[in-house]
Enzyme design. Structure first.
Site, PDB file in Angstrom:
ATOM      1  N   SER A 192     -14.087  -3.490  -8.673  1.00 15.19           N
ATOM      2  CA  SER A 192     -13.970  -3.505  -7.216  1.00 15.19           C
ATOM      3  C   SER A 192     -15.204  -4.117  -6.566  1.00 15.19           C
ATOM      4  O   SER A 192     -16.321  -4.014  -7.089  1.00 15.19           O
ATOM      5  CB  SER A 192     -13.833  -2.063  -6.740  1.00 15.19           C
ATOM      6  OG  SER A 192     -14.037  -1.976  -5.355  1.00 15.19           O
ATOM      7  N   TYR A 245     -17.388   6.192  -6.087  1.00 13.33           N
ATOM      8  CA  TYR A 245     -16.351   5.226  -6.496  1.00 13.33           C
ATOM      9  C   TYR A 245     -17.007   3.948  -7.031  1.00 13.33           C
ATOM     10  O   TYR A 245     -16.694   3.476  -8.121  1.00 13.33           O
ATOM     11  CB  TYR A 245     -15.451   4.929  -5.291  1.00 13.33           C
ATOM     12  CG  TYR A 245     -14.402   3.864  -5.520  1.00 13.33           C
ATOM     13  CD1 TYR A 245     -13.091   4.195  -5.860  1.00 13.33           C
ATOM     14  CD2 TYR A 245     -14.705   2.508  -5.366  1.00 13.33           C
ATOM     15  CE1 TYR A 245     -12.122   3.213  -6.056  1.00 13.33           C
ATOM     16  CE2 TYR A 245     -13.746   1.520  -5.560  1.00 13.33           C
ATOM     17  CZ  TYR A 245     -12.463   1.873  -5.897  1.00 13.33           C
ATOM     18  OH  TYR A 245     -11.512   0.898  -6.082  1.00 13.33           O
ATOM     19  N   GLU A 288     -16.592  -2.792  -4.349  1.00  8.47           N
ATOM     20  CA  GLU A 288     -17.453  -1.641  -4.032  1.00  8.47           C
ATOM     21  C   GLU A 288     -18.669  -1.583  -4.949  1.00  8.47           C
ATOM     22  O   GLU A 288     -19.623  -0.880  -4.662  1.00  8.47           O
ATOM     23  CB  GLU A 288     -16.663  -0.334  -4.106  1.00  8.47           C
ATOM     24  CG  GLU A 288     -15.673  -0.132  -2.974  1.00  8.47           C
ATOM     25  CD  GLU A 288     -16.326  -0.025  -1.596  1.00  8.47           C
ATOM     26  OE1 GLU A 288     -17.485   0.420  -1.512  1.00  8.47           O
ATOM     27  OE2 GLU A 288     -15.672  -0.421  -0.613  1.00  8.47           O
TER      28      GLU A 288
HETATM   29  P1  NAP Z   1      -3.326   2.732  -5.737  1.00  3.69           P
HETATM   30  O1  NAP Z   1      -2.134   2.130  -5.066  1.00  3.69           O
HETATM   31  O2  NAP Z   1      -4.107   3.791  -5.033  1.00  3.69           O
HETATM   32  O3  NAP Z   1      -2.820   3.309  -7.140  1.00  3.69           O
HETATM   33  C1  NAP Z   1      -3.673   4.092  -7.922  1.00  3.69           C
HETATM   34  C2  NAP Z   1      -2.990   4.416  -9.236  1.00  3.69           C
HETATM   35  O4  NAP Z   1      -3.908   5.197  -9.997  1.00  3.69           O
HETATM   36  C3  NAP Z   1      -1.711   5.228  -9.093  1.00  3.69           C
HETATM   37  O5  NAP Z   1      -0.763   4.760 -10.029  1.00  3.69           O
HETATM   38  C4  NAP Z   1      -2.157   6.647  -9.457  1.00  3.69           C
HETATM   39  O6  NAP Z   1      -1.154   7.374 -10.162  1.00  3.69           O
HETATM   40  C5  NAP Z   1      -3.265   6.354 -10.457  1.00  3.69           C
HETATM   41  N1  NAP Z   1      -4.201   7.479 -10.521  1.00  3.69           N
HETATM   42  C6  NAP Z   1      -4.993   7.942  -9.523  1.00  3.69           C
HETATM   43  N2  NAP Z   1      -5.724   8.995  -9.951  1.00  3.69           N
HETATM   44  C7  NAP Z   1      -5.358   9.184 -11.248  1.00  3.69           C
HETATM   45  C8  NAP Z   1      -5.737  10.125 -12.244  1.00  3.69           C
HETATM   46  N3  NAP Z   1      -6.639  11.079 -11.978  1.00  3.69           N
HETATM   47  N4  NAP Z   1      -5.170  10.033 -13.462  1.00  3.69           N
HETATM   48  C9  NAP Z   1      -4.255   9.068 -13.719  1.00  3.69           C
HETATM   49  N5  NAP Z   1      -3.839   8.154 -12.833  1.00  3.69           N
HETATM   50  C10 NAP Z   1      -4.397   8.222 -11.609  1.00  3.69           C
HETATM   51  O7  NAP Z   1      -4.373   1.604  -6.151  1.00  3.69           O
HETATM   52  P2  NAP Z   1      -4.203   0.018  -6.173  1.00  3.69           P
HETATM   53  O8  NAP Z   1      -4.460  -0.485  -4.810  1.00  3.69           O
HETATM   54  O9  NAP Z   1      -2.960  -0.343  -6.894  1.00  3.69           O
HETATM   55  O10 NAP Z   1      -5.466  -0.390  -7.047  1.00  3.69           O
HETATM   56  C11 NAP Z   1      -5.368  -0.621  -8.445  1.00  3.69           C
HETATM   57  C12 NAP Z   1      -6.748  -0.700  -9.052  1.00  3.69           C
HETATM   58  O11 NAP Z   1      -7.484  -1.732  -8.409  1.00  3.69           O
HETATM   59  C13 NAP Z   1      -7.579   0.569  -8.901  1.00  3.69           C
HETATM   60  O12 NAP Z   1      -8.333   0.739 -10.062  1.00  3.69           O
HETATM   61  C14 NAP Z   1      -8.495   0.271  -7.735  1.00  3.69           C
HETATM   62  O13 NAP Z   1      -9.695   0.982  -7.833  1.00  3.69           O
HETATM   63  C15 NAP Z   1      -8.711  -1.216  -7.925  1.00  3.69           C
HETATM   64  N6  NAP Z   1      -9.028  -1.902  -6.680  1.00  3.69           N
HETATM   65  C16 NAP Z   1      -8.116  -1.971  -5.685  1.00  3.69           C
HETATM   66  C17 NAP Z   1      -8.445  -2.617  -4.502  1.00  3.69           C
HETATM   67  C18 NAP Z   1      -7.453  -2.748  -3.376  1.00  3.69           C
HETATM   68  O14 NAP Z   1      -7.828  -3.280  -2.327  1.00  3.69           O
HETATM   69  N7  NAP Z   1      -6.225  -2.346  -3.541  1.00  3.69           N
HETATM   70  C19 NAP Z   1      -9.707  -3.214  -4.360  1.00  3.69           C
HETATM   71  C20 NAP Z   1     -10.605  -3.121  -5.407  1.00  3.69           C
HETATM   72  C21 NAP Z   1     -10.259  -2.477  -6.565  1.00  3.69           C
HETATM   73  P3  NAP Z   1      -0.319   8.603  -9.526  1.00  3.69           P
HETATM   74  O15 NAP Z   1       0.987   8.005  -9.087  1.00  3.69           O
HETATM   75  O16 NAP Z   1      -0.163   9.533 -10.674  1.00  3.69           O
HETATM   76  O17 NAP Z   1      -1.127   9.156  -8.397  1.00  3.69           O
END
Ligand code: NAP
Length: 321
Positions: A123, A147, A125
């Site tokens: 990220s 984070y 971040e």
């Molecule tokens: P998201 O929509 O919030 O989805 C998060 C996923 O992680 C969900 O499938 C959730 O599963 C799972 N999760 C959360 N806590 C967990 C735990 N304790 N154990 C197992 N699974 C867990 O995130 P996203 O936007 O798709 O982002 C995907 C990745 O990209 C993440 O790693 C995020 O940090 C990174 N990222 C995203 C952005 C952005 O702008 N979207 C930017 C930078 C980095 P459940 O259904 O079980 O809750």
């Protein structure tokens, strides 16, 4: 047939990535904490086309067993505690899932088969209060939240396993990316959803924090394509994935409301309540390396993205009423 194991498949990126890989004839397996809950969360068409296995981010033994059983060619680690306002909640949990779990996955791969390729969702971040702009793969990390710190640990682990064990492990340093699947707690979706509610007469006003905060916002579908491309290269490396453009929350409001024939100034209030502390210097990335080496560039521009989200929210709310 290539086999992809995706953690975080129920999230925004997980769904887009699963659709992309199914379109490329992969066998797609989601590694989830609860199979029943995950199946119910996934879009219906996707739930019918992917396999799901139980997976615990805190258990290396369980990870190893799953990897041994499903024999993935590629693993995409997208599971993480969310950013946004959640970046400071449960710091120990964040450290475990967003940081240490990546080391567990690397160890499990090392024990089972070092030919398995791993893409880690890092990220912007990690840059926190950025020391330079635009941020690149060489920018010094300076996280300002548990984070960000956990993601830095994960990235360092990826590099160590790449160097020491010659493993194909790579970090995608993702800047903000959005879509109609974005959670409602994120400012982009909050704006498009509330604008659609106001248009339909279901709301009257929208309170936001700092309207002049600027971000580099892209479309999630483009960003998962970059992650896939990273694993198709002849050697592993880390890449910044971003648009290189910075837009303000105010512009986002302007475009979202204008798309509905409304003037945001009639509805949006700038309040203190949702103000985010430690607003960093200009957060904008450079994806020059991804463009040069992966041939990647974003296909969906900011204005199109906003319109897409507003249209999806209108449709969603229309269906509910
Ligand atoms: P998201 O929509 O919030 O989805 C998060 C996923 O992680 C969900 O499938 C959730 O599963 C799972 N999760 C959360 N806590 C967990 C735990 N304790 N154990 C197992 N699974 C867990 O995130 P996203 O936007 O798709 O982002 C995907 C990745 O990209 C993440 O790693 C995020 O940090 C990174 N990222 C995203 C952005 C952005 O702008 N979207 C930017 C930078 C980095 P459940 O259904 O079980 O809750």
């Amino acid at each position: 047939m290539k086999v992809a194991l995706i953690t975080g498949i129920t999230g925004q990126d997980g769904c887009y990535l699963a659709e992309l890989l199914l379109g490329k004839a992969y066998r797609v397996i989601g590694a989830v904490r609860d199979v029943g809950v995950a199946r119910a969360k996934l879009p219906v068409e996707l739930a019918q086309r992917v396999e799901l296995v139980k997976w615990n981010m805190s258990s290396q033994a369980e990870m190893k067993e799953v990897i041994e059983r499903v024999k993935p060619s590629e693993i995409y680690n997208l599971a993480a505690y969310s950013s946004g306002s959640g970046m400071y909640d449960d710091p120990v949990g964040i450290g475990d899932v967003n940081g240490l779990a990546v080391l567990r996955i690397l160890e499990a791969i090392r024990e089972v088969d070092t030919e398995i390729r791993l893409c880690q969702a890092s990220s912007r971040e990690i840059f926190g209060e950025a020391v330079e702009s635009p941020q690149t793969e060489c920018t010094r990390t300076n996280p300002r939240s548990p984070y960000g710190a956990a993601k830095v640990f994960a990235d360092a682990s990826i590099r160590i396993y790449r160097q020491r064990y010659d493993m194909f492990a790579a970090s995608a340093i993702l800047f903000n990316h959005e879509s109609p699947r974005r959670g409602l707690s994120f400012v982009t979706r909050k704006i498009t959803y509330e604008a659609a509610r106001i248009k339909l007469g279901l709301g009257t006003q929208l309170s936001l924090g700092n309207l002049d905060a600027r971000r580099d916002w892209g479309f999630a579908g483009d960003y998962v394509r970059a992650m896939w491309l990273m694993l198709q290269q002849s050697r592993p490396d880390d890449y910044v994935v971003c648009t290189g453009e910075s837009h303000s929350v105010r512009e986002l409001c302007e475009y979202a409301f204008a798309h509905l024939g409304l003037d945001y100034r009639d509805y949006v209030r700038e309040g203190e309540d949702s103000y985010r502390p430690n607003e960093p210097a200009l957060l904008v990335g450079s994806a020059a390396k991804a463009k040069r080496e992966l041939g990647w560039s974003p296909e969906i521009g900011f204005r199109t993205l906003v319109s897409m989200m507003v249209d999806a929210d209108l449709q969603l709310l229309d269906a509910k009423t």
